[in-house]
Design an enzyme around this catalytic site. Structure first.
Site, mmCIF file in Angstrom:
data_model
loop_
_atom_site.group_PDB
_atom_site.id
_atom_site.type_symbol
_atom_site.label_atom_id
_atom_site.label_comp_id
_atom_site.label_asym_id
_atom_site.label_seq_id
_atom_site.Cartn_x
_atom_site.Cartn_y
_atom_site.Cartn_z
ATOM 1 N N GLU A 1 0.880 -1.077 -0.265
ATOM 2 C CA GLU A 1 -0.461 0.418 -0.356
ATOM 3 C C GLU A 1 0.830 0.953 -0.023
ATOM 4 O OE1 GLU A 1 -2.209 -1.270 3.891
ATOM 5 O OE2 GLU A 1 -0.623 0.112 4.625
ATOM 6 N N GLY B 1 2.057 4.702 -0.875
ATOM 7 C CA GLY B 1 2.036 6.578 -0.774
ATOM 8 C C GLY B 1 3.080 7.073 -1.692
ATOM 9 N N CYS C 1 4.751 34.114 8.289
ATOM 10 C CA CYS C 1 4.943 34.717 9.391
ATOM 11 C C CYS C 1 5.630 33.570 10.599
ATOM 12 C CB CYS C 1 4.439 36.228 10.120
ATOM 13 S SG CYS C 1 4.024 37.494 9.287
ATOM 14 N N GLU C 2 6.346 32.773 10.807
ATOM 15 C CA GLU C 2 6.962 31.562 11.362
ATOM 16 C C GLU C 2 8.580 31.583 10.938
ATOM 17 O OE1 GLU C 2 5.872 29.721 13.697
ATOM 18 O OE2 GLU C 2 3.577 30.386 13.511
ATOM 19 N N TYR D 1 2.160 14.040 -0.017
ATOM 20 C CA TYR D 1 2.477 14.744 1.513
ATOM 21 C C TYR D 1 2.255 16.060 1.164
ATOM 22 C CZ TYR D 1 2.480 9.751 3.032
ATOM 23 O OH TYR D 1 2.076 8.735 3.456
#
Ligand SMILES: *Cc1c(COP(=O)(O)O)cnc(C)c1O
Length: 410
Positions: free
Chosen positions: A268, A270, A337-338, A365
């Site tokens: 399976e 991804g 803003c990080e 992802y």
């Protein structure tokens, strides 16, 4: 993606034309590449009955799901919402496996109603399942073989402290619950992590699963999960699927001989199916030179692609508008803003304000982990198929941001 005469293209489609038409930031997926990956996996197991289920949490656009259905894949889902998407994409319920973790029993009952295959990964839920259905609804059991695997602790699921699966050390308890409630176990499953390079790790996990399988007389399938590593850097190694196919097939045939009846094996994946098919295009807003580094600030951030910040993932970055430019070093950062740094000290062809950069391996992802943080719109998605660009998700707008909000009297 190919470079000819200073222009990048996918399936002959000019990339800058696509970005100009649909705007940046933009996710682009090469559907042919997905097909090549799917076929590569299937072709690695010619001697056994093998089914590849696409683990759709990697990328859930309905067109991607339909693409895998048309190729003959099954679907691996981890939530009832993914089950619904799979059904909408036309998968038959029996081709969908539902492998949840720590969900409510009510959600599992909803999946049973949809007729999909149920994978259970803890004894408490299994007991409730037995009370509700006895032997009327067959199940698959997720085993934790305690094989340490995976590229990063956050993506390793087989270790002793992992929340996933029923430990092999709990087999007596498990068998007692099964016997007393008459549960019919038709499948065994494991999934030990992501980015596993070493096929011996797979084979060790598989061995544990096959030994355990002897204790279950009614198996129709054995699912070896996923975790195949794909290349991220140029010259990166990846899981040798062909070697795994040859070695595991031999072992599975031997197992079937001892077991005395046919079982189908499942994978399976991804990431393996979609990672390399994805490209994420962004525009450079600013080149900012500080005392310590040269920043290339782009019109995206952790809101659109969080893997570099979340998993320290490496995504190769190319300047598609200046492929012949002098190579220089840049720290590529987002506009959120990080401290959303995509990459430190990356050598790239000279980046000028306005240049389009591309992140590779942006299929798995990537969009599926995106958010509206900073109230930014999520990007559009484009599929390249049959030599044409198809818009498969439009860019969001302000109405989308407000669509689920209700106004009260302030
Ligand atoms: C996430 C997941 C997969 C897919 O893992 P990849 O590393 O993307 O191949 C497979 N099975 C289960 C149960 C998962 O949760």
């Amino acid at each position: 993606m190919e470079l000819t005469n200073g222009r990048y293209s996918i399936q002959g489609v000019d990339i800058l034309d696509v970005v100009n038409e649909f705007g940046a930031p933009l996710y682009v997926y090469d559907f042919q590449k997905m097909e090549r990956q799917y076929k590569r996996l299937v072709n690695a197991f010619p001697d056994v009955r093998m089914k590849a289920l696409y683990a759709c949490k990697a990328l859930t656009n309905i067109n991607v799901l339909k693409h895998f259905r048309k190729m003959g894949a099954g679907l691996d889902t981890v939530s009832i919402q993914e089950v619904w998407l799979g059904l909408k994409a036309g998968f038959k319920p029996e081709d969908i496996v539902y492998t949840p973790n720590c969900v409510s029993f009510e959600e599992i009952q909803m999946a049973v109603k949809e007729g999909v295959k149920i994978n259970i990964d803890n004894i408490s839920i299994l007991e409730q399942f037995g009370n509700a259905y006895g032997g009327t609804v067959p199940v698959c059991i997720r085993i934790n073989p305690h094989i340490l695997a995976g590229g990063n602790p956050k993506i390793s699921t087989g270790h002793i402290d992992s929340k996933f699966g029923i430990s092999i050390y709990q087999m007596r308890h498990l068998q007692r619950v099964i016997a007393s409630s008459g549960i019919l176990v038709e499948g065994l499953h494991m999934h030990t992590g992501s980015d596993i390079l070493d096929i011996d790790v797979f084979l060790r996990g598989a061995e544990v699963l096959l030994q355990t399988a002897k204790e279950f007389p009614n198996l129709k399938s054995i699912d070896f999960g996923s975790g195949f590593k794909v290349p991220y850097k140029p010259n990166d190694a990846s899981t040798n699927i062909e070697e795994l196919g040859a070695k595991l097939s031999e072992r599975v045939l031997e197992f079937i001989g001892e077991y005395g009846r046919e079982v189908e094996i499942h994978f399976e994946p991804g990431k393996f199916m979609v990672s390399e098919s994805g490209y994420f295009f962004v525009r450079t807003n600013v080149i900012k030179t500080t005392t310590a580094t040269v920043f290339a600030g782009v019109d995206s951030g952790q809101n659109h692609l969080i893997r570099p910040m979340f998993y320290d993932a490496y995504h190769h970055i190319l300047n598609v508008t200046n492929p012949q430019g002098t190579e220089r070093f840049y720290t590529v950062v987002g506009y959120v803003c990080e401290t959303d740094t995509f990459a430190w000290d990356r050598k790239m062809n000279e980046v000028r304000e306005g240049d389009i950069l591309v992140f590779r391996n942006a299929g798995a992802y990537a969009f599926s982990m995106s958010s509206n943080y900073n109230s930014r719109f999520r990007p559009a998605e484009v599929a390249i198929q049959n030599g044409k660009a198809h818009l498969i998700r439009r860019r969001e707008n302000l109405d989308d941001l407000l669509a689920t909000q209700m106004e009260m009297d302030i």
